[in-house]
Structure formats: structure tokens, C-alpha cells
Design a protein around this motif. Sequence first.
Motif, mmCIF file in Angstrom:
data_model
loop_
_atom_site.group_PDB
_atom_site.id
_atom_site.type_symbol
_atom_site.label_atom_id
_atom_site.label_comp_id
_atom_site.label_asym_id
_atom_site.label_seq_id
_atom_site.Cartn_x
_atom_site.Cartn_y
_atom_site.Cartn_z
ATOM 1 N N ARG A 184 4.849 3.496 2.337
ATOM 2 C CA ARG A 184 3.872 3.854 1.296
ATOM 3 C C ARG A 184 2.911 2.700 1.078
ATOM 4 O O ARG A 184 3.305 1.541 1.079
ATOM 5 C CB ARG A 184 4.606 4.171 -0.005
ATOM 6 C CG ARG A 184 3.660 4.509 -1.156
ATOM 7 C CD ARG A 184 4.455 4.809 -2.400
ATOM 8 N NE ARG A 184 3.557 5.120 -3.517
ATOM 9 C CZ ARG A 184 3.953 5.350 -4.751
ATOM 10 N NH1 ARG A 184 5.258 5.290 -5.034
ATOM 11 N NH2 ARG A 184 3.088 5.628 -5.706
ATOM 12 N N LEU A 185 1.646 3.055 0.929
ATOM 13 C CA LEU A 185 0.609 2.104 0.573
ATOM 14 C C LEU A 185 -0.270 2.758 -0.472
ATOM 15 O O LEU A 185 -1.059 3.682 -0.172
ATOM 16 C CB LEU A 185 -0.216 1.707 1.796
ATOM 17 C CG LEU A 185 -1.361 0.720 1.521
ATOM 18 C CD1 LEU A 185 -0.816 -0.598 0.964
ATOM 19 C CD2 LEU A 185 -2.168 0.479 2.791
ATOM 20 N N GLU A 186 -0.082 2.289 -1.719
ATOM 21 C CA GLU A 186 -0.788 2.884 -2.873
ATOM 22 C C GLU A 186 -0.487 4.373 -2.930
ATOM 23 O O GLU A 186 0.668 4.762 -3.039
ATOM 24 C CB GLU A 186 -2.280 2.582 -2.789
ATOM 25 C CG GLU A 186 -2.582 1.087 -2.895
ATOM 26 C CD GLU A 186 -4.062 0.786 -2.819
ATOM 27 O OE1 GLU A 186 -4.850 1.719 -2.540
ATOM 28 O OE2 GLU A 186 -4.419 -0.376 -3.029
ATOM 29 N N ASP A 187 -1.518 5.234 -2.786
ATOM 30 C CA ASP A 187 -1.249 6.654 -2.896
ATOM 31 C C ASP A 187 -1.049 7.321 -1.535
ATOM 32 O O ASP A 187 -0.890 8.534 -1.440
ATOM 33 C CB ASP A 187 -2.388 7.361 -3.634
ATOM 34 C CG ASP A 187 -3.718 7.193 -2.915
ATOM 35 O OD1 ASP A 187 -3.816 6.264 -2.098
ATOM 36 O OD2 ASP A 187 -4.628 7.995 -3.167
ATOM 37 N N HIS A 225 -1.581 12.280 2.185
ATOM 38 C CA HIS A 225 -1.463 12.335 0.730
ATOM 39 C C HIS A 225 -0.291 13.226 0.345
ATOM 40 O O HIS A 225 0.242 13.987 1.142
ATOM 41 C CB HIS A 225 -2.767 12.867 0.126
ATOM 42 C CG HIS A 225 -3.924 11.941 0.399
ATOM 43 N ND1 HIS A 225 -4.171 10.806 -0.329
ATOM 44 C CD2 HIS A 225 -4.887 12.005 1.370
ATOM 45 C CE1 HIS A 225 -5.245 10.183 0.153
ATOM 46 N NE2 HIS A 225 -5.700 10.905 1.192
ATOM 47 N N ARG A 226 0.097 13.164 -0.903
ATOM 48 C CA ARG A 226 1.249 13.908 -1.385
ATOM 49 C C ARG A 226 1.082 15.412 -1.229
ATOM 50 O O ARG A 226 2.053 16.141 -1.109
ATOM 51 C CB ARG A 226 1.512 13.558 -2.862
ATOM 52 C CG ARG A 226 1.902 12.111 -3.071
ATOM 53 C CD ARG A 226 2.140 11.837 -4.544
ATOM 54 N NE ARG A 226 2.449 10.447 -4.782
ATOM 55 C CZ ARG A 226 3.668 9.912 -4.662
ATOM 56 N NH1 ARG A 226 4.667 10.673 -4.302
ATOM 57 N NH2 ARG A 226 3.863 8.628 -4.885
ATOM 58 N N SER A 227 -0.140 15.864 -1.248
ATOM 59 C CA SER A 227 -0.371 17.308 -1.175
ATOM 60 C C SER A 227 -0.358 17.832 0.258
ATOM 61 O O SER A 227 -0.340 19.037 0.473
ATOM 62 C CB SER A 227 -1.712 17.660 -1.822
ATOM 63 O OG SER A 227 -2.779 16.956 -1.157
ATOM 64 N N ASP A 228 -0.354 16.936 1.258
ATOM 65 C CA ASP A 228 -0.404 17.384 2.650
ATOM 66 C C ASP A 228 0.972 17.917 3.076
ATOM 67 O O ASP A 228 2.010 17.411 2.646
ATOM 68 C CB ASP A 228 -0.791 16.231 3.572
ATOM 69 C CG ASP A 228 -2.233 15.807 3.336
ATOM 70 O OD1 ASP A 228 -2.964 16.585 2.706
ATOM 71 O OD2 ASP A 228 -2.587 14.701 3.769
#
Length: 467
Positions: free
Chosen positions: A112-115, A315-318
Motif C-alpha cells: 500500500r502507498l497512500e490510497d 484503487h479500493r473500488s477496482d
Amino acid sequence: MVRLIAALLASSVLAGCASFSADGGFNPVEKTTKERLGKDVKWARSGEDQNTIDSRVAELLNKPLSVDDAVQIALLNNKGLQAAFYELGISEADLVQAGRLPNPRFSMLRARLEDEYKIEQAFTFNIFSLITMPLAQKVEERRFAQTQRQVTSEVLRLAADTRKAYYTAISGQQTADYMGQVKDVAEAGAELGKRMAQVGNWSKLTQAREQGFYADAVAQAARARQAATSAREQLTRLMGLWGKQLDYKLPERLPDLPKMATDLPDIESLAMQQRLDLQAIRLETEGLASNLGLTKATRFINVLEFGPARVLEGHRSDPYKKGYEIGFELPIFDWGTAKVTKAESIYMQALNRAGEMAVNARSEVRESYQSYRTSYDIAKHYRDEIVPLKKRISEENQLRYNGMLLSVFDLLADARSQITTVNGYIEALRDFWLAQADLDMALIGKPSPSNVPASMGAVAANEGGGH
């Protein structure tokens, strides 16, 4: 891929069926012991088994031991033999392990790197173990059968050693008894010589000779007692006895010589058919041949793993990115030629050792049979010729002594000679029974450690079921 996964799962279920036998592979050992020796053997794997053994041993010790009783006690009570039985457990564990798939592997990576983040997940199977599993199982089956034969050989070897120790212990005690009689006769002669010298009827030289014979007789009697003690302790160790069990009783004399010696004109072919060490080394070479074939099949690819994988990146939504992962070694630097050459060399080494063992086995049985027949002839000669002749001489000397034609010292010398002759017969009779035990063992085959190097065992285990 779904079909492949289904096949893997089905194979996993089948592999999970590999389990331990109820007897631990002990039945063939027990059966062969009963057939060849007519004796019972028991593997003490529980307290109840040990109690059964203790009761049987105590029952046998309540009477003077026959040679069969001594062998039976050794087969039940010898701790070294009990330890050898656990080789069956070790070998069967290897066999069961060879029939089971390795556990699947799960790996996961999260970064993880930031978001932003990345997650990798993989669930893999060592599918190559499915290919090599039948070969690995055959290798371990041969090893297990070989272990059973080697353990059986240990049982038969212990029986032969116990027989020899039994006869040696009895003859040792007989010899000690007769040497004690020689000492007593020599002591009487020395005392009489001393008195004769005191009254001037004997010279100092004649007295010194009698005294010297007595001194030698004392030393020989002490050696005979020590030899008898050592022989009895050897028998005690083989039977695994201690404490109050040490008071066991043995017969006072050796068994009589058989009326006829056994005639074995085809002794070499008989040995080739039934020697367990030759059967074991044949299984060994077959196992090595199987290992050689396995090595050739896997010299390019040692590990091949396959399984589903998925990757989530971004991203989290992917959503997850799905796929699969496959990994194997590339034969760039090592093409496996060294491994194959080593396996071939080990196999050829085993073949030549098997040939050597066959030649040696033929020689051993010829030598053992010749020793058996010679020992029989010598003991028979003592029994039928030498001992009766000495007895007749002693009877004639007694008549002459009664007629005052022979001195008491001549009579004492004759008594010493007769006792020595009887002791010679005891030794000849002992040698015959020892030769009989050696011949029996030569026909069975002596146990020998496996010539399979540990590296070859590792090849079978790793290539048959490892990562």
C-alpha cells in the motif's frame, strides 16, 4: 482449469486414503518365524503386550531350560529385537507418506502507498507429485518389503546366536566341572607326593613335577570357571534376563550326538532359494532401478506447481484481476546429467554387490556344511573310539593297581588322562552343535545393512511427494 482443479481434489481424496496397517507390517515376520523356527514372536507395542510377554517368560523360566525354551525367551524378551521391530514402523510411515499429496500452498502479498494498494493471492498445488506418486509408492513398497525381510533375518539371527550361546554355556559348565575334578586329582597327587618326599621315598624332582601339575590344574580350573561364567552371561544377555530371572536352570550336560549327520547334496541351490539376504538385496536393486527411472523422468523439471491466482491492484473500488500462476525450474545451468549419472552408478554398484553376495553365500554354505560334517565326525570319533578306549585302559589299570602291579601315582595319572579325554569329547560335542547352528544360519542368510545411500531415499521422497 476447473477440470484440472477437480482432478487435483479427487486425487487428494484418494491420496488421503493411504493409511497404516493394523499389524504394522509385522505379520510376515511372525509367519516366517513360525514356519522356520516353530516359535512365537511378539511386538510389544502396548503395556498389555508386554504383560503377555512377561507372563510367558516367567512360565518358561520355572523349569530347566531346553534350547527351544531359551530361543523362545530371546525372541520374546530381547530388547534389541524389539527395537528392530520399530524399523517396520519407520518404513511403513515412509510408505504412507509416499501415498499422500503434499499440502496445497497459499501465498498472499499486500502492498500500500497512500490510497493505492496491491494485493496478490495464489493457491497452488504441486501437480508434479501426482505424476511421480505411483513411482515413489513403488519405491517405498519395495523398501518396506525389504525392511520386513531384514527384520525377519534379525529374528532368525537372534535364534541362531541364542542356540550357540546355550550350547556354549552348558559345555562351559561341564568343562568347569571336569577341570575341577582334574584339580582335585592333582591336589591328591601333590599331597601324596609331599608325604612321600618327607619320608624319603620320593626325590625332590618328582615331588616338584607333581606340585607343578597341581599348580597348572588350579589355573586351568579358574580359567574354565571364568569361561563358564562369561558363556552364561552371554546367554543371559541374549534372553534379556535380569534380577531374579538370573537364577534360571540349565541341563547338566549337552544333548547327545545325533545318530546320523544330515546329508545335503544340493546345499548351494537350497541356500539360493531361501536366503533372506539375497531376497532383500534383489528388492534393493529393483528399488534402485525404480529410482533411476524416476530420476530420468524428473531431471528437467524438479517442481511444477499450478493453481488459481488473483490480483487486486489500483484503487479500493477496482475489482480483482483473476488468472493463474505456474512455476517451474528452467534447465539452463543444470540439465540433470549429474543426477542421472549418480543414480546409474549407485544402481550398478548395487548389482555388483548383489553378485558378490551370491558368490559369498555359496561359499558360506559350503564352508558351514563342511564344518558341520567334520565336527560331527570328530565328535563321533571321540564317542565311539577315544572315550571307550580310555575307559578300557582305566579299567585295566585299576585291575593292575588292585594286584599291586601299578602304583597309586600311575593310577592318578591315568585318572587325569581320562578326565581330559572326556573334556575333549565335551568340546567336540559343543563344536558340533555350534556348527549345526552356523549351518542353519548360512542357509537362512545373515542380515546386512541396506546399501541404499540416504541420498537415493531422499530422491524418492522429494520427487515423489515433496515441493
